[in-house]
Motif scaffolding. Structure first.
Motif, PDB file in Angstrom:
ATOM      1  N   ASP A  56       0.808  -1.217   0.000  1.00 20.35           N
ATOM      2  CA  ASP A  56       0.000   0.000   0.000  1.00 20.35           C
ATOM      3  C   ASP A  56       0.846   1.273   0.000  1.00 20.35           C
ATOM      4  N   ALA A  57       2.168   1.143   0.021  1.00 18.73           N
ATOM      5  CA  ALA A  57       3.038   2.317  -0.083  1.00 18.73           C
ATOM      6  C   ALA A  57       3.002   2.854  -1.519  1.00 18.73           C
ATOM      7  N   ARG A  58       3.519   4.065  -1.722  1.00 20.36           N
ATOM      8  CA  ARG A  58       3.583   4.722  -3.034  1.00 20.36           C
ATOM      9  C   ARG A  58       5.008   4.505  -3.566  1.00 20.36           C
ATOM     10  N   PHE A  59       5.134   4.037  -4.815  1.00 15.10           N
ATOM     11  CA  PHE A  59       6.438   3.718  -5.395  1.00 15.10           C
ATOM     12  C   PHE A  59       6.728   4.638  -6.579  1.00 15.10           C
ATOM     13  N   VAL A  60       7.855   5.379  -6.485  1.00 16.22           N
ATOM     14  CA  VAL A  60       8.214   6.383  -7.485  1.00 16.22           C
ATOM     15  C   VAL A  60       9.582   6.048  -8.066  1.00 16.22           C
ATOM     16  N   PHE A  61       9.645   6.002  -9.398  1.00 14.07           N
ATOM     17  CA  PHE A  61      10.888   5.734 -10.114  1.00 14.07           C
ATOM     18  C   PHE A  61      11.476   7.060 -10.568  1.00 14.07           C
ATOM     19  N   LEU A  62      12.718   7.341 -10.181  1.00 16.82           N
ATOM     20  CA  LEU A  62      13.409   8.547 -10.626  1.00 16.82           C
ATOM     21  C   LEU A  62      14.247   8.175 -11.848  1.00 16.82           C
ATOM     22  N   ALA A  63      13.929   8.789 -12.975  1.00 20.16           N
ATOM     23  CA  ALA A  63      14.575   8.454 -14.245  1.00 20.16           C
ATOM     24  C   ALA A  63      15.492   9.590 -14.700  1.00 20.16           C
ATOM     25  N   PRO A  64      16.559   9.259 -15.417  1.00 19.60           N
ATOM     26  CA  PRO A  64      17.406  10.308 -15.984  1.00 19.60           C
ATOM     27  C   PRO A  64      16.754  10.882 -17.238  1.00 19.60           C
ATOM     28  N   PRO A  65      17.136  12.108 -17.624  1.00 20.03           N
ATOM     29  CA  PRO A  65      16.592  12.667 -18.868  1.00 20.03           C
ATOM     30  C   PRO A  65      17.002  11.837 -20.087  1.00 20.03           C
ATOM     31  N   SER A  66      18.176  11.191 -20.001  1.00 18.52           N
ATOM     32  CA  SER A  66      18.673  10.350 -21.096  1.00 18.52           C
ATOM     33  C   SER A  66      19.778   9.446 -20.553  1.00 18.52           C
ATOM     34  N   TRP A  67      20.111   8.409 -21.325  1.00 19.99           N
ATOM     35  CA  TRP A  67      21.220   7.524 -20.954  1.00 19.99           C
ATOM     36  C   TRP A  67      22.535   8.317 -20.925  1.00 19.99           C
ATOM     37  N   PHE A  70       6.844   0.492 -11.081  1.00 19.40           N
ATOM     38  CA  PHE A  70       6.555   1.600 -10.170  1.00 19.40           C
ATOM     39  C   PHE A  70       5.218   2.258 -10.491  1.00 19.40           C
ATOM     40  N   ASP A  71       4.649   2.928  -9.480  1.00 18.64           N
ATOM     41  CA  ASP A  71       3.371   3.615  -9.638  1.00 18.64           C
ATOM     42  C   ASP A  71       3.509   4.909 -10.440  1.00 18.64           C
ATOM     43  N   PHE A  72       4.640   5.601 -10.267  1.00 18.36           N
ATOM     44  CA  PHE A  72       4.882   6.888 -10.909  1.00 18.36           C
ATOM     45  C   PHE A  72       6.332   6.955 -11.376  1.00 18.36           C
ATOM     46  N   THR A  73       6.576   7.766 -12.413  1.00 23.35           N
ATOM     47  CA  THR A  73       7.935   8.054 -12.872  1.00 23.35           C
ATOM     48  C   THR A  73       8.125   9.564 -12.865  1.00 23.35           C
ATOM     49  N   ILE A  74       9.260   9.993 -12.325  1.00 17.92           N
ATOM     50  CA  ILE A  74       9.653  11.403 -12.352  1.00 17.92           C
ATOM     51  C   ILE A  74      10.999  11.475 -13.054  1.00 17.92           C
ATOM     52  N   VAL A  75      11.106  12.353 -14.059  1.00 14.14           N
ATOM     53  CA  VAL A  75      12.369  12.549 -14.764  1.00 14.14           C
ATOM     54  C   VAL A  75      13.169  13.617 -14.020  1.00 14.14           C
ATOM     55  N   ASN A  76      14.391  13.276 -13.649  1.00 15.00           N
ATOM     56  CA  ASN A  76      15.247  14.209 -12.919  1.00 15.00           C
ATOM     57  C   ASN A  76      16.043  15.072 -13.905  1.00 15.00           C
ATOM     58  N   ASP A  77      15.339  16.004 -14.525  1.00 17.62           N
ATOM     59  CA  ASP A  77      15.992  16.953 -15.434  1.00 17.62           C
ATOM     60  C   ASP A  77      16.367  18.233 -14.700  1.00 17.62           C
ATOM     61  N   SER A  78      15.777  18.458 -13.543  1.00 16.05           N
ATOM     62  CA  SER A  78      16.074  19.589 -12.674  1.00 16.05           C
ATOM     63  C   SER A  78      15.771  19.119 -11.257  1.00 16.05           C
ATOM     64  N   VAL A  79      16.713  19.291 -10.343  1.00  8.48           N
ATOM     65  CA  VAL A  79      16.542  18.796  -8.981  1.00  8.48           C
ATOM     66  C   VAL A  79      15.303  19.403  -8.332  1.00  8.48           C
ATOM     67  N   GLN A  80      15.146  20.727  -8.404  1.00  4.82           N
ATOM     68  CA  GLN A  80      13.996  21.352  -7.753  1.00  4.82           C
ATOM     69  C   GLN A  80      12.688  20.895  -8.386  1.00  4.82           C
ATOM     70  N   ARG A  81      12.634  20.805  -9.707  1.00  4.59           N
ATOM     71  CA  ARG A  81      11.407  20.379 -10.370  1.00  4.59           C
ATOM     72  C   ARG A  81      11.062  18.941  -9.982  1.00  4.59           C
ATOM     73  N   ALA A  82      12.066  18.055  -9.973  1.00  3.48           N
ATOM     74  CA  ALA A  82      11.831  16.652  -9.604  1.00  3.48           C
ATOM     75  C   ALA A  82      11.374  16.557  -8.147  1.00  3.48           C
ATOM     76  N   ALA A  83      12.027  17.317  -7.261  1.00  2.00           N
ATOM     77  CA  ALA A  83      11.643  17.319  -5.841  1.00  2.00           C
ATOM     78  C   ALA A  83      10.226  17.840  -5.665  1.00  2.00           C
ATOM     79  N   ASP A  84       9.882  18.917  -6.365  1.00  2.00           N
ATOM     80  CA  ASP A  84       8.536  19.483  -6.273  1.00  2.00           C
ATOM     81  C   ASP A  84       7.483  18.477  -6.754  1.00  2.00           C
ATOM     82  N   GLU A  85       7.784  17.766  -7.844  1.00  2.00           N
ATOM     83  CA  GLU A  85       6.840  16.770  -8.341  1.00  2.00           C
ATOM     84  C   GLU A  85       6.671  15.645  -7.321  1.00  2.00           C
ATOM     85  N   LEU A  86       7.764  15.252  -6.683  1.00  3.52           N
ATOM     86  CA  LEU A  86       7.693  14.188  -5.692  1.00  3.52           C
ATOM     87  C   LEU A  86       6.885  14.618  -4.468  1.00  3.52           C
TER      88      LEU A  86
END
Length: 192
Positions: A119-130, A165-181
């Motif tokens: 029942d926890a929330r699972f978030v995958f942090l992805a890079p903008p590209s390889w 994972f339940d959600f994916t967040i692309v880490n293209d900007s630390v603040q934007r990724a943190a805010d989305e999380l």
């Protein structure tokens, strides 16, 4: 004693060098309402890391004892070398207190938590590209060339786990990724 309900628990995972630690540090610095779990590890501290803030640094013997006692919610051997684990007691206590709890862990650990606490929330942090992931890993300068290659091979397998994972967040900007999380956690974004 009944098990606490874990809807307030968010698990953040992703490939090596994607910036999980950087995003978590931003959240720690800007969102005191989020309780960040501190993992235990057998690896030595990197420059600037502080005991009890970044990790609980444990000897192999201490870690073995904790595993034998069933003290970990999850634990794993990462990159074939060091062990990392999340102490169950600290997470359960924070959830029971109604805190917004964030676990920043590796893929193996996320799978263990999902099996134990679905029942926890699972978030995958992805890079903008390889290419950006490779640049970040090499740019850290904290691993040998051999270790970088081992981590890149691991990262390829980790990237393939995104659909788990339940959600994916692309880490293209630390603040934007943190805010989305933090928004996914039901909290307000960082004021600009």
């Amino acid at each position: 004693m009944s098990q606490p309900h874990h809807r307030g628990l968010t698990v953040l995972a992703g490939p090596t060098a994607v910036g999980k630690g950087t995003v978590s540090t931003f959240i720690r610095d800007h969102h005191p309402e989020v309780w960040l779990s501190v993992s235990a590890t057998t690896r030595p501290p990197r420059p600037g890391e502080v005991e009890g803030v970044h990790y609980f640094f444990k000897s192999a013997e201490e870690f073995d004892r904790l595993v034998a006692e069933g003290a970990f919610l999850e634990w794993a051997v990462v990159h074939g070398q060091n062990r990392y684990g999340t102490l169950r007691s600290t997470v359960d206590a924070a959830v029971e207190e109604g805190k917004a709890v964030l676990l920043e862990i590796d893929l193996q650990g996320a799978r263990q938590v999902k099996a134990a606490l679905p029942d926890a929330r699972f978030v995958f942090l992805a890079p903008p590209s390889w290419e950006e992931l490779v640049r970040r890993l090499i740019g850290r300068g904290t691993e040998s060339v051999e270790e970088q290659q081992r981590r890149l091979e691991t990262a390829k397998m980790e990237l393939a786990a995104e659909p788990e994972f339940d959600f994916t967040i692309v880490n293209d900007s630390v603040q934007r990724a943190a805010d989305e999380l933090v928004s996914l956690m039901g909290l307000s974004a960082t004021p600009r």
